[in-house]
Scaffold this motif. Sequence first.
Motif, PDB file in Angstrom:
ATOM      1  N   LEU A 108       0.835  -1.202   0.000  1.00 25.53           N
ATOM      2  CA  LEU A 108       0.000   0.000   0.000  1.00 25.53           C
ATOM      3  C   LEU A 108       0.872   1.255   0.000  1.00 25.53           C
ATOM      4  O   LEU A 108       0.604   2.212  -0.742  1.00 25.53           O
ATOM      5  CB  LEU A 108      -0.924  -0.007   1.223  1.00 25.53           C
ATOM      6  N   VAL A 158      -9.477   9.673  -7.233  1.00 24.59           N
ATOM      7  CA  VAL A 158      -9.570   8.315  -7.779  1.00 24.59           C
ATOM      8  C   VAL A 158      -8.608   7.395  -7.042  1.00 24.59           C
ATOM      9  O   VAL A 158      -8.955   6.271  -6.658  1.00 24.59           O
ATOM     10  CB  VAL A 158      -9.270   8.301  -9.286  1.00 24.59           C
ATOM     11  N   ALA A 159      -7.397   7.883  -6.810  1.00 21.85           N
ATOM     12  CA  ALA A 159      -6.361   7.035  -6.197  1.00 21.85           C
ATOM     13  C   ALA A 159      -6.784   6.545  -4.823  1.00 21.85           C
ATOM     14  O   ALA A 159      -6.499   5.405  -4.429  1.00 21.85           O
ATOM     15  CB  ALA A 159      -5.047   7.799  -6.109  1.00 21.85           C
ATOM     16  N   LYS A 162      -9.599   5.757  -3.798  1.00 21.46           N
ATOM     17  CA  LYS A 162     -10.634   4.723  -3.820  1.00 21.46           C
ATOM     18  C   LYS A 162     -10.056   3.323  -3.641  1.00 21.46           C
ATOM     19  O   LYS A 162     -10.765   2.397  -3.251  1.00 21.46           O
ATOM     20  CB  LYS A 162     -11.423   4.790  -5.128  1.00 21.46           C
ATOM     21  N   ALA A 163      -8.754   3.177  -3.912  1.00 17.89           N
ATOM     22  CA  ALA A 163      -8.120   1.870  -3.687  1.00 17.89           C
ATOM     23  C   ALA A 163      -8.126   1.500  -2.207  1.00 17.89           C
ATOM     24  O   ALA A 163      -7.898   0.343  -1.850  1.00 17.89           O
ATOM     25  CB  ALA A 163      -6.684   1.894  -4.210  1.00 17.89           C
ATOM     26  N   ASP A 168     -10.837   2.048  -0.315  1.00 20.75           N
ATOM     27  CA  ASP A 168     -12.230   2.011   0.126  1.00 20.75           C
ATOM     28  C   ASP A 168     -12.748   0.610   0.309  1.00 20.75           C
ATOM     29  O   ASP A 168     -13.393   0.302   1.297  1.00 20.75           O
ATOM     30  CB  ASP A 168     -13.111   2.737  -0.906  1.00 20.75           C
ATOM     31  N   GLU A 169     -12.453  -0.206  -0.629  1.00 23.72           N
ATOM     32  CA  GLU A 169     -13.097  -1.524  -0.718  1.00 23.72           C
ATOM     33  C   GLU A 169     -12.754  -2.415   0.482  1.00 23.72           C
ATOM     34  O   GLU A 169     -11.773  -2.197   1.153  1.00 23.72           O
ATOM     35  CB  GLU A 169     -12.686  -2.171  -2.045  1.00 23.72           C
TER      36      GLU A 169
END
Lengths: 203, 203
Positions: A166, A196-197, A199-200, A202-203
């Motif tokens: 990460l 956008v970046a 959002k990696a 978030d999931e």
Amino acid sequence: MNLERALERTLGRPREFDIEKALDEAMEIFWRHGYEGATIAQLTGAMGINPPSLYAAFGSKEGLLKAALDRYTAKRNECMREILAAPTAREVVERGLLKLADMQTDPANPPGCLLVAGGLACGVGSENIPFELAAHRAQSEALLRERFIRAREEGDLAEDSDPAALARYVSAVIAGIGVLASAGATREELREVAMVAVKAFDE
Amino acid sequence: MNLERALERTLGRPREFDIEKALDEAMEIFWRHGYEGATIAQLTGAMGINPPSLYAAFGSKEGLLKAALDRYTAKRNECMREILAAPTAREVVERGLLKLADMQTDPANPPGCLLVAGGLACGVGSENIPFELAAHRAQSEALLRERFIRAREEGDLAEDSDPAALARYVSAVIAGIGVLASAGATREELREVAMVAVKAFDE
DNA sequence: CCACTTATGTAGCAATCGCTACAGATGTAG
DNA sequence: CTACATCTGTAGCGATTGCTACATAAGTGG
């Protein structure tokens, strides 16, 4: 000749220029033209000194760059420590990347990042410059990695997440934003990339 | 002197070196040392020719770089078109970034990306080199943007998604991976970055 | 005052930079 | 063959590169 006096550098003619102001000027030249694109004439002109003063204070062009890099990352790390105080990893990344988008488009500085624009590939005789930049970039990545390790311990990040990967990902996005910025991307464009970046995470 | 013969370049002493092989050698030098770090002596040495042959064929050092960049992006875009054929945007990004991780650590080439290592900041007199690189990078971004627009039309991407921002994000990750690779990152490290980056397309 | 140490400005070093003048070589056109 | 056009290798151009020798200035220690 005791230690006190040696530290005060009280002997000989005193230096007539402010070494940190001069470093700021040199930083800007390296930032805008890269290590190999920056000439001693440009550097001394911006620093307001003559070549002998530069070489007496920093030893060489490479020594001057190292001093400028140290000053650059000192400021950068100070700014990062604030951001690392955010409560979650996701928030650290969001605040950090948005802040980065602002800094890299600050008209007070050349666009982009000194640690990227300084020189990723150099000529013979300057082979260690890219390594020098990489070592300074690695400092940010290490700070992020430790923050993500803590986040996993706190349950903020999943058990099976990889803090090193990460941190390396964020480090890549930081470098990428630096490349886009140096090519003239606007603040809003970089902010969109940041959103956008993140959002990696978030999931 | 009709058109046919003019195109065949049949007049005068014929060129004795393969212009595309020479370009491949020049590409590698620029790739490894950057535009300003590469010297004419190095370039001609690698290309197996003398300076007058270089200048007769390419006009200048900058002209040689442009020709090398065109060749580089031609290969790159060809490779990209295959990947853009993947059924979904997410799959395009995953396949593309994993392929990129492999290519940027291919020991047959210098590590990293010519379009990034070539020179993000250059000295006076070479100011347009960074723009030249940026223009070639923009080609990949444009291809991605159009692919993402199609994906949104197909319902693959959400109605409220921003194809331009997504393409810019992937472009930033591509550049960032290039920076990490030029600093010596391993293939596995870059693949991990790619797998994190693609998660931005999951949610 | 006189040593001693360090910084400064001028002036210029050797080396390398990108690039080219020139003469000869090698092809085609007639 | 001659005339012409282009490429090739040698050799070196002027300019710029990073860096420094040298004399002088400006401070402290005695």
